[in-house]
Design a protein around this motif. Sequence first.
Motif, PDB file in Angstrom:
ATOM      1  N   ALA A  12       0.817  -1.222   0.000  1.00 27.76           N
ATOM      2  CA  ALA A  12       0.000   0.000   0.000  1.00 27.76           C
ATOM      3  C   ALA A  12       0.844   1.262   0.000  1.00 27.76           C
ATOM      4  O   ALA A  12       0.375   2.331  -0.396  1.00 27.76           O
ATOM      5  N   ILE A  35      -2.820  -4.845   4.883  1.00 24.22           N
ATOM      6  CA  ILE A  35      -3.939  -4.624   5.820  1.00 24.22           C
ATOM      7  C   ILE A  35      -4.586  -3.278   5.519  1.00 24.22           C
ATOM      8  O   ILE A  35      -5.752  -3.076   5.811  1.00 24.22           O
ATOM      9  N   VAL A 191      11.369   6.743   6.457  1.00 19.12           N
ATOM     10  CA  VAL A 191      12.696   6.985   7.045  1.00 19.12           C
ATOM     11  C   VAL A 191      12.796   8.443   7.485  1.00 19.12           C
ATOM     12  O   VAL A 191      13.248   8.753   8.594  1.00 19.12           O
TER      13      VAL A 191
HETATM   14  N1  LIG Z   1      12.571   1.786   4.675  1.00 26.91           N
HETATM   15  C1  LIG Z   1      13.808   1.299   4.778  1.00 26.91           C
HETATM   16  O1  LIG Z   1      14.793   2.050   4.822  1.00 26.91           O
HETATM   17  C2  LIG Z   1      14.004  -0.190   4.862  1.00 26.91           C
HETATM   18  C3  LIG Z   1      15.312  -0.683   5.019  1.00 26.91           C
HETATM   19  C4  LIG Z   1      15.510  -2.041   5.110  1.00 26.91           C
HETATM   20  C5  LIG Z   1      14.428  -2.903   5.018  1.00 26.91           C
HETATM   21  N2  LIG Z   1      13.190  -2.418   4.875  1.00 26.91           N
HETATM   22  C6  LIG Z   1      12.072  -3.371   4.800  1.00 26.91           C
HETATM   23  O2  LIG Z   1      11.293  -3.072   3.661  1.00 26.91           O
HETATM   24  C7  LIG Z   1       9.930  -3.457   3.902  1.00 26.91           C
HETATM   25  C8  LIG Z   1       9.021  -2.269   3.638  1.00 26.91           C
HETATM   26  O3  LIG Z   1       9.398  -1.218   4.494  1.00 26.91           O
HETATM   27  P1  LIG Z   1       8.823   0.262   4.305  1.00 26.91           P
HETATM   28  O4  LIG Z   1       9.883   1.164   4.769  1.00 26.91           O
HETATM   29  O5  LIG Z   1       8.243   0.431   2.976  1.00 26.91           O
HETATM   30  O6  LIG Z   1       7.648   0.250   5.439  1.00 26.91           O
HETATM   31  P2  LIG Z   1       6.272   1.030   5.484  1.00 26.91           P
HETATM   32  O7  LIG Z   1       5.896   1.072   6.940  1.00 26.91           O
HETATM   33  O8  LIG Z   1       6.317   2.303   4.746  1.00 26.91           O
HETATM   34  O9  LIG Z   1       5.273   0.061   4.716  1.00 26.91           O
HETATM   35  C9  LIG Z   1       4.930  -1.186   5.252  1.00 26.91           C
HETATM   36  C10 LIG Z   1       3.636  -1.650   4.624  1.00 26.91           C
HETATM   37  O10 LIG Z   1       3.331  -2.907   5.239  1.00 26.91           O
HETATM   38  C11 LIG Z   1       1.959  -2.907   5.614  1.00 26.91           C
HETATM   39  N3  LIG Z   1       1.750  -3.807   6.762  1.00 26.91           N
HETATM   40  C12 LIG Z   1       2.121  -3.608   8.046  1.00 26.91           C
HETATM   41  N4  LIG Z   1       1.711  -4.645   8.794  1.00 26.91           N
HETATM   42  C13 LIG Z   1       1.072  -5.508   7.952  1.00 26.91           C
HETATM   43  C14 LIG Z   1       0.412  -6.746   8.125  1.00 26.91           C
HETATM   44  N5  LIG Z   1       0.326  -7.318   9.326  1.00 26.91           N
HETATM   45  N6  LIG Z   1      -0.100  -7.346   7.035  1.00 26.91           N
HETATM   46  C15 LIG Z   1      -0.032  -6.773   5.822  1.00 26.91           C
HETATM   47  N7  LIG Z   1       0.570  -5.588   5.587  1.00 26.91           N
HETATM   48  C16 LIG Z   1       1.100  -4.969   6.641  1.00 26.91           C
HETATM   49  C17 LIG Z   1       1.641  -1.450   5.965  1.00 26.91           C
HETATM   50  O11 LIG Z   1       0.253  -1.196   5.913  1.00 26.91           O
HETATM   51  C18 LIG Z   1       2.435  -0.714   4.893  1.00 26.91           C
HETATM   52  O12 LIG Z   1       1.690  -0.552   3.708  1.00 26.91           O
HETATM   53  C19 LIG Z   1       9.885  -3.946   5.344  1.00 26.91           C
HETATM   54  O13 LIG Z   1       9.995  -5.342   5.387  1.00 26.91           O
HETATM   55  C20 LIG Z   1      11.101  -3.292   5.961  1.00 26.91           C
HETATM   56  O14 LIG Z   1      11.556  -4.002   7.081  1.00 26.91           O
HETATM   57  C21 LIG Z   1      12.941  -1.076   4.791  1.00 26.91           C
END
Ligand SMILES: NC(=O)c1ccc[n+]([C@@H]2O[C@H](COP(=O)([O-])OP(=O)(O)OC[C@H]3O[C@@H](n4cnc5c(N)ncnc54)[C@H](O)[C@@H]3O)[C@@H](O)[C@H]2O)c1
Length: 247
Positions: A12, A35, A191
Motif C-alpha cells: 500500500a 492490511i 525513514v
Molecule cells: N525503509 C527502509 O529504509 C528499509 C530498510 C531495510 C528494510 N526495509 C524493509 O522493507 C519493507 C518495507 O518497508 P517500508 O519502509 O516500505 O515500510 P512502510 O511502513 O512504509 O510500509 C509497510 C507496509 O506494510 C503494511 N503492513 C504492516 N503490517 C502488515 C500486516 N500485518 N499485514 C499486511 N501488511 C502490513 C503497511 O500497511 C504498509 O503498507 C519492510 O519489510 C522493511 O523491514 C525497509
Amino acid sequence: MSNRVVIVTGAARGLGAVVAQQFHRAGYKVALADIAFDAAQALAVELSADQSTACAIRLDVTRKEDFVEARDALISRWGHVDVLVNNAGASKVVPVMEITAEQFDQVIDINLRSVLFGCQVFGQYFASRGVGRIVNIASLAGQNGGSATGAHYAAAKGGAITLTKVFARDLAAQGVTVNAISPGPLDLPIVHESVPADKLDKVVSSIPVGRLGSADYVAQVAVLLASGDAYFANGACWDVNGGLYMR
Ligand SMILES: NC(=O)c1ccc[n+]([C@@H]2O[C@H](COP(=O)([O-])OP(=O)(O)OC[C@H]3O[C@@H](n4cnc5c(N)ncnc54)[C@H](O)[C@@H]3O)[C@@H](O)[C@H]2O)c1
C-alpha cells in the motif's frame, strides 16, 4: 504484457508500493496485498484503472489463512501466481532491555511469521506447478544487528534471511527459488518521518556512498530475481546498503 502474476505484501505504501509499480512496469499483473486495503486499492486503480492488471487484496501477513485466501483468489482471478514478494514489515524502536513480550511477539509476527507463512503457502503452490519465485525483503539490521530499528526487528530479519535459505534448499528441486534482499536505509517517507533530521544526517554520513538507498533500485533487484533466467540465484541474500556492511 506478459502473463506473469506477482503478489506483493505491504504494497500500500513505501517500498512495497515501489516494488508493485516496478513489476507492473515490467509487464506483470500485480496484486497489492496489505492490511491497509483502501490505500492498496487506490494504488491498484492508479496502476490499472479497470483493475485488469492490478488489484488490491486485504491480507494480514500474520495470518496464514489470509495467504491461503489470497492465493485462491488470485488463481480464480488470473489463473495462476508466479511470484511472491514478502515485503510487509514494521518495527517500533525500543531499547533492547525494555522490549516487552508483547512488543517482541508483534514485531516477530509481522516480520518473520509472515515470511514463514508466505513461503509455506506459496512455496507449496509453486512447487506443485514446478516453477515459482519468492523474494523476501529482509534488512541490513538482520545481518549486522541493526541499531536504530530495534533488537526484535533485527532478530526477525535475521530469521527471515535464515528461512530464505531453508525454503530455498527445500524447494529448489521443484523449480522454485527463494532469495532475500537486505536493504540499508532507503530514501523513503517513513525513514524521513521516523528518524529525526540530525540523526538522519549522521546515518547518511556513515554510509560509504554518502546517500540513502533508492527504493526503485531495490524493486529492480526483486524484478530481476523473479525472472526465469534467475534460476541459478537461490538462497542468497542480496545486499543493497551503499557499502555499510560488506562481507
Ligand atoms: N525503509 C527502509 O529504509 C528499509 C530498510 C531495510 C528494510 N526495509 C524493509 O522493507 C519493507 C518495507 O518497508 P517500508 O519502509 O516500505 O515500510 P512502510 O511502513 O512504509 O510500509 C509497510 C507496509 O506494510 C503494511 N503492513 C504492516 N503490517 C502488515 C500486516 N500485518 N499485514 C499486511 N501488511 C502490513 C503497511 O500497511 C504498509 O503498507 C519492510 O519489510 C522493511 O523491514 C525497509
